[in-house]
Structures are given as structure tokens and as C-alpha cells.
Motif scaffolding. Structure first.
Motif, PDB file in Angstrom:
ATOM      1  N   LEU A  80      31.408   1.095 -14.894  1.00  0.00           N
ATOM      2  CA  LEU A  80      30.108   1.486 -15.674  1.00  0.00           C
ATOM      3  C   LEU A  80      30.336   0.909 -17.031  1.00  0.00           C
ATOM      4  CD1 LEU A  80      27.292   2.748 -15.532  1.00  0.00           C
ATOM      5  CD2 LEU A  80      28.375   4.771 -16.704  1.00  0.00           C
ATOM      6  N   GLU A  81      29.678  -0.298 -17.236  1.00  0.00           N
ATOM      7  CA  GLU A  81      29.846  -0.639 -18.707  1.00  0.00           C
ATOM      8  C   GLU A  81      28.842  -0.114 -19.378  1.00  0.00           C
ATOM      9  OE1 GLU A  81      31.821  -3.741 -19.168  1.00  0.00           O
ATOM     10  OE2 GLU A  81      31.411  -3.674 -21.290  1.00  0.00           O
ATOM     11  N   ILE A  82      29.102   0.267 -20.803  1.00  0.00           N
ATOM     12  CA  ILE A  82      28.308   0.881 -21.336  1.00  0.00           C
ATOM     13  C   ILE A  82      28.224  -0.160 -22.875  1.00  0.00           C
ATOM     14  CG2 ILE A  82      27.765   2.724 -22.915  1.00  0.00           C
ATOM     15  CD1 ILE A  82      29.360   4.498 -20.992  1.00  0.00           C
ATOM     16  N   ASP A  83      27.093  -0.577 -23.070  1.00  0.00           N
ATOM     17  CA  ASP A  83      26.879  -1.427 -24.332  1.00  0.00           C
ATOM     18  C   ASP A  83      25.950  -0.592 -25.317  1.00  0.00           C
ATOM     19  OD1 ASP A  83      26.660  -4.550 -22.417  1.00  0.00           O
ATOM     20  OD2 ASP A  83      28.548  -3.326 -23.476  1.00  0.00           O
ATOM     21  N   ASP A  84      26.112  -0.878 -26.613  1.00  0.00           N
ATOM     22  CA  ASP A  84      25.253  -0.319 -27.548  1.00  0.00           C
ATOM     23  C   ASP A  84      25.267   1.153 -27.491  1.00  0.00           C
ATOM     24  OD1 ASP A  84      21.847  -0.622 -28.478  1.00  0.00           O
ATOM     25  OD2 ASP A  84      23.443  -0.226 -29.672  1.00  0.00           O
ATOM     26  N   LEU A  85      26.184   1.767 -27.529  1.00  0.00           N
ATOM     27  CA  LEU A  85      26.405   3.368 -27.217  1.00  0.00           C
ATOM     28  C   LEU A  85      25.755   3.941 -28.411  1.00  0.00           C
ATOM     29  CD1 LEU A  85      28.425   5.293 -25.559  1.00  0.00           C
ATOM     30  CD2 LEU A  85      29.487   5.485 -27.752  1.00  0.00           C
ATOM     31  N   LYS A  86      24.846   5.054 -27.971  1.00  0.00           N
ATOM     32  CA  LYS A  86      24.141   5.775 -28.819  1.00  0.00           C
ATOM     33  C   LYS A  86      24.652   7.202 -28.840  1.00  0.00           C
ATOM     34  CE  LYS A  86      19.948   3.299 -27.688  1.00  0.00           C
ATOM     35  NZ  LYS A  86      19.972   2.404 -29.092  1.00  0.00           N
TER      36      LYS A  86
END
Length: 127
Positions: A80-86
Motif C-alpha cells: 500500500l503506497e501512501i502519498d500526500d499523507l494527511k
């Protein structure tokens, strides 16, 4: 029996990226995989899922365009690639497998769909 082990969690600044991994062992054929997350005080929720035969995927609406699920069936790994983490992504992330199961992507995945679960990996965020 199957065993699932997540890794890759950690502390990431808002806007950053990380990749979670899920290693599947024991029973390693014909399984769909979902990633779920659980924040403190909240119920576990589906975030991303991938089917086993056509690699079709679906996502929670709030993570579309930022989360990307993939799998490597030679290595028996799901990512699971997570980009632009909030900050609202902060949670324990779990991978889960469902064997002999093809998910109707018009519907969200439910925890009751899944047969085996990992113990989770913690993703924390900082501003």
C-alpha cells in the motif's frame, strides 16, 4: 492457514509518503487482499482492496488518488503506497486476506469478508 505480517509503518510528515508491505505465508494462492485501518476511538475501516485473478482494485473515496494498492504474487507480497499523507490518515493499518473470494468492486469491503488478518502497523503523522 495463512499468516499475514505488515511492515513499513512509522512517523511521516503531512504531505509525505510511505509504503506499507504485507507478507503472506502459509496459504498463498487465490486470495484477495484488503487494507483496513483503525484510528483511536474509531471503527476499523476499509481503505483499499485488490482481487486475485484480474488485480482489479478499489479504494475508500477519501484516499483515491493518494493510496495505491499492488501485489507481487511471486513474492507473496501486497503493498500500500501512501502519498500526500494527511493527519487523518494516522491509524493502525491492517492487511487481511480472503481466500477463493472475488470482491464486487461496486461495494466497499467489509471486515466480515476477510479470513485472515495481520497484527497491524502504525502510521503516525506530524504537521
Amino acid at each position: 492457514q495463512a499468516q499475514l505480517v505488515e511492515s513499513g509503518g512509522g512517523s511521516v510528515q503531512a504531505g509525505g509518503s510511505l509504503r506499507l508491505s504485507c507478507a503472506v505465508s502459509g496459504r498463498t494462492f487465490s486470495y484477495a487482499v484488503g487494507w483496513f485501518r483503525q484510528a483511536p476511538g474509531k471503527e476499523r475501516e476499509f481503505v483499499a482492496g485488490i482481487n486475485w485473478n484480474d488485480y482489479s482494485t478499489n479504494y475508500l473515496d477519501s484516499v483515491k488518488g493518494r493510496f495505491f494498492i499492488s501485489r507481487d504474487d511471486v513474492k507473496n507480497m501486497v503493498y500500500l503506497e501512501i502519498d500526500d499523507l494527511k493527519l487523518e490518515d494516522k491509524a493502525v493499518y491492517f492487511c487481511a486476506a480472503a481466500f477463493g473470494y472475488y470482491h464486487d468492486l461496486r461495494k466497499p469491503w467489509e471486515t466480515s469478508n476477510m479470513d485472515y488478518w495481520g497484527k497491524g502497523t502504525l502510521v503516525t503523522g506530524s504537521s
